[in-house]
Design a protein around this motif. Structure first.
Motif, PDB file in Angstrom:
ATOM      1  N   ASP A  10       0.827  -1.212   0.000  1.00 48.78           N
ATOM      2  CA  ASP A  10       0.000   0.000   0.000  1.00 48.78           C
ATOM      3  C   ASP A  10       0.858   1.258   0.000  1.00 48.78           C
ATOM      4  O   ASP A  10       0.609   2.204   0.723  1.00 48.78           O
ATOM      5  N   ARG A  11       1.895   1.236  -0.832  1.00 54.61           N
ATOM      6  CA  ARG A  11       2.810   2.375  -0.955  1.00 54.61           C
ATOM      7  C   ARG A  11       2.609   3.039  -2.312  1.00 54.61           C
ATOM      8  O   ARG A  11       2.426   2.368  -3.320  1.00 54.61           O
ATOM      9  N   PRO A  12       2.695   4.355  -2.370  1.00 51.78           N
ATOM     10  CA  PRO A  12       2.644   5.043  -3.664  1.00 51.78           C
ATOM     11  C   PRO A  12       3.876   4.702  -4.500  1.00 51.78           C
ATOM     12  O   PRO A  12       4.958   4.476  -3.960  1.00 51.78           O
ATOM     13  N   ILE A  13       3.690   4.655  -5.795  1.00 54.15           N
ATOM     14  CA  ILE A  13       4.787   4.452  -6.729  1.00 54.15           C
ATOM     15  C   ILE A  13       4.973   5.776  -7.465  1.00 54.15           C
ATOM     16  O   ILE A  13       4.059   6.240  -8.159  1.00 54.15           O
ATOM     17  N   LEU A  14       6.137   6.373  -7.288  1.00 52.42           N
ATOM     18  CA  LEU A  14       6.397   7.720  -7.790  1.00 52.42           C
ATOM     19  C   LEU A  14       7.267   7.684  -9.039  1.00 52.42           C
ATOM     20  O   LEU A  14       8.254   6.959  -9.089  1.00 52.42           O
ATOM     21  N   SER A  15       6.913   8.486 -10.029  1.00 50.46           N
ATOM     22  CA  SER A  15       7.676   8.576 -11.271  1.00 50.46           C
ATOM     23  C   SER A  15       8.697   9.704 -11.168  1.00 50.46           C
ATOM     24  O   SER A  15       8.358  10.827 -10.788  1.00 50.46           O
ATOM     25  N   LEU A  16       9.945   9.392 -11.502  1.00 50.44           N
ATOM     26  CA  LEU A  16      10.980  10.433 -11.550  1.00 50.44           C
ATOM     27  C   LEU A  16      10.744  11.406 -12.696  1.00 50.44           C
ATOM     28  O   LEU A  16      10.988  12.599 -12.576  1.00 50.44           O
ATOM     29  N   ARG A  17      10.260  10.889 -13.806  1.00 50.26           N
ATOM     30  CA  ARG A  17      10.083  11.724 -14.991  1.00 50.26           C
ATOM     31  C   ARG A  17       8.985  12.761 -14.802  1.00 50.26           C
ATOM     32  O   ARG A  17       9.152  13.929 -15.111  1.00 50.26           O
ATOM     33  N   THR A  18       7.833  12.320 -14.264  1.00 47.24           N
ATOM     34  CA  THR A  18       6.707  13.241 -14.129  1.00 47.24           C
ATOM     35  C   THR A  18       6.567  13.807 -12.721  1.00 47.24           C
ATOM     36  O   THR A  18       5.764  14.704 -12.498  1.00 47.24           O
ATOM     37  N   ASN A  19       7.305  13.242 -11.775  1.00 45.54           N
ATOM     38  CA  ASN A  19       7.245  13.687 -10.382  1.00 45.54           C
ATOM     39  C   ASN A  19       5.833  13.576  -9.803  1.00 45.54           C
ATOM     40  O   ASN A  19       5.394  14.445  -9.060  1.00 45.54           O
ATOM     41  N   THR A  20       5.130  12.492 -10.186  1.00 45.53           N
ATOM     42  CA  THR A  20       3.780  12.262  -9.684  1.00 45.53           C
ATOM     43  C   THR A  20       3.633  10.802  -9.281  1.00 45.53           C
ATOM     44  O   THR A  20       4.454   9.952  -9.626  1.00 45.53           O
ATOM     45  N   VAL A  21       2.543  10.513  -8.585  1.00 41.92           N
ATOM     46  CA  VAL A  21       2.204   9.132  -8.237  1.00 41.92           C
ATOM     47  C   VAL A  21       1.581   8.485  -9.469  1.00 41.92           C
ATOM     48  O   VAL A  21       0.623   9.018 -10.041  1.00 41.92           O
ATOM     49  N   VAL A  22       2.124   7.319  -9.882  1.00 41.66           N
ATOM     50  CA  VAL A  22       1.601   6.645 -11.069  1.00 41.66           C
ATOM     51  C   VAL A  22       0.823   5.377 -10.719  1.00 41.66           C
ATOM     52  O   VAL A  22       0.069   4.871 -11.534  1.00 41.66           O
ATOM     53  N   ALA A  23       1.014   4.860  -9.493  1.00 41.47           N
ATOM     54  CA  ALA A  23       0.305   3.649  -9.076  1.00 41.47           C
ATOM     55  C   ALA A  23       0.470   3.490  -7.565  1.00 41.47           C
ATOM     56  O   ALA A  23       1.174   4.266  -6.918  1.00 41.47           O
ATOM     57  N   THR A  24      -0.182   2.451  -7.042  1.00 43.15           N
ATOM     58  CA  THR A  24      -0.052   2.107  -5.619  1.00 43.15           C
ATOM     59  C   THR A  24       0.188   0.615  -5.516  1.00 43.15           C
ATOM     60  O   THR A  24      -0.545  -0.179  -6.114  1.00 43.15           O
ATOM     61  N   SER A  25       1.224   0.226  -4.762  1.00 39.82           N
ATOM     62  CA  SER A  25       1.506  -1.202  -4.592  1.00 39.82           C
ATOM     63  C   SER A  25       0.434  -1.822  -3.700  1.00 39.82           C
ATOM     64  O   SER A  25      -0.034  -1.188  -2.755  1.00 39.82           O
ATOM     65  N   THR A  26       0.041  -3.050  -4.019  1.00 42.67           N
ATOM     66  CA  THR A  26      -0.991  -3.704  -3.212  1.00 42.67           C
ATOM     67  C   THR A  26      -0.442  -4.925  -2.482  1.00 42.67           C
ATOM     68  O   THR A  26      -0.420  -4.941  -1.266  1.00 42.67           O
ATOM     69  N   THR A  27       0.021  -5.917  -3.228  1.00 38.30           N
ATOM     70  CA  THR A  27       0.533  -7.137  -2.598  1.00 38.30           C
ATOM     71  C   THR A  27       1.849  -7.543  -3.255  1.00 38.30           C
ATOM     72  O   THR A  27       2.049  -7.334  -4.449  1.00 38.30           O
ATOM     73  N   PRO A  28       2.734  -8.141  -2.472  1.00 34.37           N
ATOM     74  CA  PRO A  28       3.997  -8.599  -3.050  1.00 34.37           C
ATOM     75  C   PRO A  28       3.820  -9.908  -3.810  1.00 34.37           C
ATOM     76  O   PRO A  28       2.932 -10.705  -3.508  1.00 34.37           O
ATOM     77  N   ILE A  29       4.671 -10.113  -4.794  1.00 29.80           N
ATOM     78  CA  ILE A  29       4.730 -11.376  -5.515  1.00 29.80           C
ATOM     79  C   ILE A  29       5.950 -12.104  -4.972  1.00 29.80           C
ATOM     80  O   ILE A  29       7.084 -11.712  -5.249  1.00 29.80           O
ATOM     81  N   ILE A  30       5.710 -13.139  -4.159  1.00 26.19           N
ATOM     82  CA  ILE A  30       6.786 -13.841  -3.475  1.00 26.19           C
ATOM     83  C   ILE A  30       7.051 -15.170  -4.159  1.00 26.19           C
ATOM     84  O   ILE A  30       6.133 -15.959  -4.378  1.00 26.19           O
ATOM     85  N   ASN A  31       8.313 -15.413  -4.478  1.00 19.71           N
ATOM     86  CA  ASN A  31       8.733 -16.686  -5.039  1.00 19.71           C
ATOM     87  C   ASN A  31       9.024 -17.628  -3.863  1.00 19.71           C
ATOM     88  O   ASN A  31       9.972 -17.401  -3.117  1.00 19.71           O
ATOM     89  N   PRO A  32       8.217 -18.699  -3.683  1.00 19.41           N
ATOM     90  CA  PRO A  32       8.431 -19.583  -2.534  1.00 19.41           C
ATOM     91  C   PRO A  32       9.693 -20.436  -2.642  1.00 19.41           C
ATOM     92  O   PRO A  32      10.158 -20.974  -1.642  1.00 19.41           O
ATOM     93  N   ASN A  33      10.265 -20.545  -3.826  1.00 16.76           N
ATOM     94  CA  ASN A  33      11.466 -21.358  -4.009  1.00 16.76           C
ATOM     95  C   ASN A  33      12.707 -20.733  -3.380  1.00 16.76           C
ATOM     96  O   ASN A  33      13.603 -21.445  -2.944  1.00 16.76           O
ATOM     97  N   ASN A  34      12.755 -19.397  -3.353  1.00 18.86           N
ATOM     98  CA  ASN A  34      13.932 -18.735  -2.792  1.00 18.86           C
ATOM     99  C   ASN A  34      13.571 -17.596  -1.833  1.00 18.86           C
ATOM    100  O   ASN A  34      14.443 -16.866  -1.411  1.00 18.86           O
ATOM    101  N   LEU A  35      12.303 -17.454  -1.505  1.00 18.24           N
ATOM    102  CA  LEU A  35      11.804 -16.382  -0.624  1.00 18.24           C
ATOM    103  C   LEU A  35      12.273 -15.001  -1.082  1.00 18.24           C
ATOM    104  O   LEU A  35      12.829 -14.226  -0.327  1.00 18.24           O
ATOM    105  N   LYS A  36      12.028 -14.736  -2.344  1.00 11.32           N
ATOM    106  CA  LYS A  36      12.385 -13.442  -2.909  1.00 11.32           C
ATOM    107  C   LYS A  36      11.118 -12.741  -3.367  1.00 11.32           C
ATOM    108  O   LYS A  36      10.234 -13.355  -3.964  1.00 11.32           O
TER     109      LYS A  36
END
Length: 174
Positions: A10-36
């Motif tokens: 639930d973090r804002p995703i900020l663009s360097l180019r436009t200096n604005t919020v372009v999206a919001t993170s919702t859930t992580p995509i976790i690889n169970p094989n290596n916990l990444k």
């Protein structure tokens, strides 16, 4: 530097180019094989119905204000990510996953985790114990080196060392 899971969702995703919020993170995509953490599902600011993916390698910086990326164009449609297709389809959730030892002792459930923000590898699991054990022993912190196996149903860790409560030998005062 380690970050708890709640500071990554639930973090804002900020663009360097436009200096604005372009999206919001919702859930992580976790690889169970290596916990990444391979990336994050995001809600696009411009099309709220559209779910996109922010890959971890496209994150330029992690600031208190949110994730910093080059531009909105780094966000990808999940269908385009061929290499991550199997991981995305697994839908692996770490929070709430039961934790047991090799000898089948139930420890508790994962209540939180900490990830190294440079590599996005999950380094620590925080396990909430059952009520009786939590009164006497509190919650557990499990390092990734203690994890033996991850299955779809639970996380298997090495057996915990039981400390025997032996009385301390009496020593005379000098």
């Amino acid at each position: 530097m380690l970050q708890l899971s709640q500071s990554l969702v639930d973090r804002p995703i900020l663009s360097l180019r436009t200096n604005t919020v372009v999206a919001t993170s919702t859930t992580p995509i976790i690889n169970p094989n290596n916990l990444k953490i391979e990336g994050f599902f995001c809600i696009d600011r411009f099309d709220k119905k559209k779910q996109l993916v922010l890959l971890y390698q496209n994150i330029r910086d992690l600031m208190p204000q949110g994730f910093v990326v080059d531009d909105h164009e780094v966000l990808a449609d999940p269908e385009e990510l061929v290499r991550l297709k199997r991981v995305i389809e697994l839908g692996f959730e770490l929070i709430g996953k039961p934790v047991v030892t090799i000898s089948k002792e139930k420890i508790g459930k994962v209540s939180d985790y900490a990830a190294e923000v440079e590599t996005m590898y999950i380094q620590k699991l925080y396990v909430g114990q059952r009520l009786l054990k939590s009164i006497t022993g509190g919650s557990l912190s499990i390092d990734r080196s203690q994890i033996n196996e991850i299955t779809s149903r639970h996380i298997i860790i090495n057996d915990l060392v039981q400390l025997t409560k032996q009385p301390l030998p009496a020593t005379p005062f000098a």
